[in-house]
Scaffold this motif. Structure first.
Motif, PDB file in Angstrom:
ATOM      1  N   ASP A 130      24.858  81.940  61.078  1.00 15.64           N
ATOM      2  CA  ASP A 130      25.510  81.656  59.803  1.00 15.64           C
ATOM      3  C   ASP A 130      26.851  82.365  59.796  1.00 15.64           C
ATOM      4  O   ASP A 130      26.917  83.582  59.953  1.00 15.64           O
ATOM      5  CB  ASP A 130      24.664  82.165  58.632  1.00 15.64           C
ATOM      6  N   GLY A 131      27.898  81.629  59.624  1.00 12.34           N
ATOM      7  CA  GLY A 131      29.230  82.218  59.560  1.00 12.34           C
ATOM      8  C   GLY A 131      29.801  82.084  58.168  1.00 12.34           C
ATOM      9  O   GLY A 131      29.131  81.606  57.251  1.00 12.34           O
ATOM     10  N   VAL A 132      31.035  82.520  58.007  1.00 15.05           N
ATOM     11  CA  VAL A 132      31.716  82.348  56.733  1.00 15.05           C
ATOM     12  C   VAL A 132      32.385  80.977  56.723  1.00 15.05           C
ATOM     13  O   VAL A 132      32.693  80.416  57.782  1.00 15.05           O
ATOM     14  CB  VAL A 132      32.761  83.456  56.467  1.00 15.05           C
ATOM     15  N   GLU A 133      32.587  80.453  55.546  1.00 18.52           N
ATOM     16  CA  GLU A 133      33.219  79.136  55.435  1.00 18.52           C
ATOM     17  C   GLU A 133      34.629  79.206  56.002  1.00 18.52           C
ATOM     18  O   GLU A 133      35.377  80.144  55.740  1.00 18.52           O
ATOM     19  CB  GLU A 133      33.263  78.698  53.968  1.00 18.52           C
ATOM     20  N   ARG A 134      34.966  78.198  56.780  1.00 18.77           N
ATOM     21  CA  ARG A 134      36.297  78.147  57.379  1.00 18.77           C
ATOM     22  C   ARG A 134      37.331  77.727  56.356  1.00 18.77           C
ATOM     23  O   ARG A 134      37.038  76.997  55.418  1.00 18.77           O
ATOM     24  CB  ARG A 134      36.326  77.131  58.525  1.00 18.77           C
ATOM     25  N   GLN A 135      38.539  78.178  56.593  1.00 21.47           N
ATOM     26  CA  GLN A 135      39.671  77.770  55.772  1.00 21.47           C
ATOM     27  C   GLN A 135      40.078  76.380  56.247  1.00 21.47           C
ATOM     28  O   GLN A 135      40.280  76.173  57.436  1.00 21.47           O
ATOM     29  CB  GLN A 135      40.812  78.773  55.982  1.00 21.47           C
ATOM     30  N   PRO A 136      40.176  75.413  55.346  1.00 22.46           N
ATOM     31  CA  PRO A 136      40.609  74.086  55.797  1.00 22.46           C
ATOM     32  C   PRO A 136      42.032  74.147  56.345  1.00 22.46           C
ATOM     33  O   PRO A 136      42.860  74.909  55.842  1.00 22.46           O
ATOM     34  CB  PRO A 136      40.526  73.231  54.534  1.00 22.46           C
ATOM     35  N   GLU A 137      42.295  73.375  57.381  1.00 22.53           N
ATOM     36  CA  GLU A 137      43.616  73.372  58.007  1.00 22.53           C
ATOM     37  C   GLU A 137      44.428  72.185  57.513  1.00 22.53           C
ATOM     38  O   GLU A 137      43.890  71.154  57.142  1.00 22.53           O
ATOM     39  CB  GLU A 137      43.469  73.269  59.532  1.00 22.53           C
ATOM     40  N   GLY A 138      45.735  72.356  57.517  1.00 21.48           N
ATOM     41  CA  GLY A 138      46.633  71.260  57.176  1.00 21.48           C
ATOM     42  C   GLY A 138      46.751  70.979  55.692  1.00 21.48           C
ATOM     43  O   GLY A 138      47.179  69.898  55.294  1.00 21.48           O
ATOM     44  N   VAL A 139      46.407  71.943  54.851  1.00 20.82           N
ATOM     45  CA  VAL A 139      46.494  71.758  53.406  1.00 20.82           C
ATOM     46  C   VAL A 139      47.922  72.045  52.962  1.00 20.82           C
ATOM     47  O   VAL A 139      48.498  73.071  53.322  1.00 20.82           O
ATOM     48  CB  VAL A 139      45.510  72.698  52.671  1.00 20.82           C
ATOM     49  N   VAL A 140      48.482  71.139  52.191  1.00 19.17           N
ATOM     50  CA  VAL A 140      49.821  71.333  51.654  1.00 19.17           C
ATOM     51  C   VAL A 140      49.671  71.972  50.272  1.00 19.17           C
ATOM     52  O   VAL A 140      49.052  71.397  49.383  1.00 19.17           O
ATOM     53  CB  VAL A 140      50.595  69.999  51.572  1.00 19.17           C
ATOM     54  N   ARG A 141      50.215  73.168  50.136  1.00 17.76           N
ATOM     55  CA  ARG A 141      50.176  73.903  48.875  1.00 17.76           C
ATOM     56  C   ARG A 141      51.603  74.242  48.475  1.00 17.76           C
ATOM     57  O   ARG A 141      52.462  74.398  49.332  1.00 17.76           O
ATOM     58  CB  ARG A 141      49.422  75.234  49.034  1.00 17.76           C
ATOM     59  N   GLY A 142      51.813  74.480  47.220  1.00 19.54           N
ATOM     60  CA  GLY A 142      53.091  75.012  46.773  1.00 19.54           C
ATOM     61  C   GLY A 142      53.174  76.482  47.132  1.00 19.54           C
ATOM     62  O   GLY A 142      52.151  77.120  47.415  1.00 19.54           O
ATOM     63  N   PRO A 143      54.359  77.064  47.122  1.00 16.67           N
ATOM     64  CA  PRO A 143      54.514  78.468  47.486  1.00 16.67           C
ATOM     65  C   PRO A 143      53.682  79.415  46.625  1.00 16.67           C
ATOM     66  O   PRO A 143      53.077  80.358  47.140  1.00 16.67           O
ATOM     67  CB  PRO A 143      56.006  78.734  47.298  1.00 16.67           C
ATOM     68  N   GLU A 144      53.638  79.190  45.325  1.00 16.81           N
ATOM     69  CA  GLU A 144      52.869  80.077  44.439  1.00 16.81           C
ATOM     70  C   GLU A 144      51.384  80.025  44.785  1.00 16.81           C
ATOM     71  O   GLU A 144      50.706  81.054  44.814  1.00 16.81           O
ATOM     72  CB  GLU A 144      53.094  79.692  42.974  1.00 16.81           C
TER      73      GLU A 144
END
Length: 174
Positions: free
Chosen positions: A39-53
């Motif tokens: 069991d690992g930790v949930e991965r951060q999704p890749e390629g997500v476009v977010r605003g700077p804030e």
């Protein structure tokens, strides 16, 4: 299919749905691969476009949770999807997060090198653009934090706590 969404196992290399090589093994909080059945930790999704804030807020939450590897992924998304004139800023911040990751894993040499590289990149970007506090982040303070941590990990030579050493991207008052 493994427990990691969208990644196929088998045939020698794990692949995502587009056929790109992707490691399907679960990961720990510092991004280290674990056995497939762990069991690992949930991965951060890749390629997500977010605003700077949103990028800064998400990265800060991950840093405070002791997940600098995941914060690096958030900064990397900004680096790859943001405006050309800000890419060096986000790349430098990603290097700081990776440096913290290596320091927490006990890799003093790699951690110190990346912390200093990220600090230099942030300082260079601020000098070039005249923006010392982009999106409320104090680049001089972040650079000082990174240089101090680089000295600590080189001197101590042991893994540090990523959570205890998490930087405040917007300073102590934010």
């Amino acid at each position: 299919m493994s427990g990691t969404s969208g990644i196929r196992r088998g045939g020698g290399r794990d692949r995502d749905t587009a056929g790109r090589a992707r490691n399907a093994r679960p990961r720990d909080g510092l991004g280290r691969p674990l056995p497939y059945e762990a069991d690992g930790v949930e991965r951060q999704p890749e390629g997500v476009v977010r605003g700077p804030e949103q990028t800064v807020a998400e990265a800060q939450a991950l840093l405070e949770a002791g997940k600098p590897f995941h914060a690096h992924e958030v900064f990397e998304d900004a680096w790859k999807s943001g405006p050309e004139e800000e890419r060096a800023l986000w790349r430098g911040l990603a290097q700081l997060a990776v440096g913290l990751t290596h320091a927490a894993r006990g890799n003093a040499t790699g951690g110190a090198r990346l912390l200093r590289r990220g600090a230099g990149a942030a300082e260079e970007w601020a000098a070039r653009t005249g923006r010392a506090r982009p999106y409320g982040m104090g680049l001089a303070e972040l650079s000082a934090w990174a240089r101090e941590l680089a000295e600590v990990v080189e001197r101590e030579g042991v893994a540090i706590s990523a959570q205890a050493w998490a930087p405040r991207l917007r300073g102590r008052d934010a």
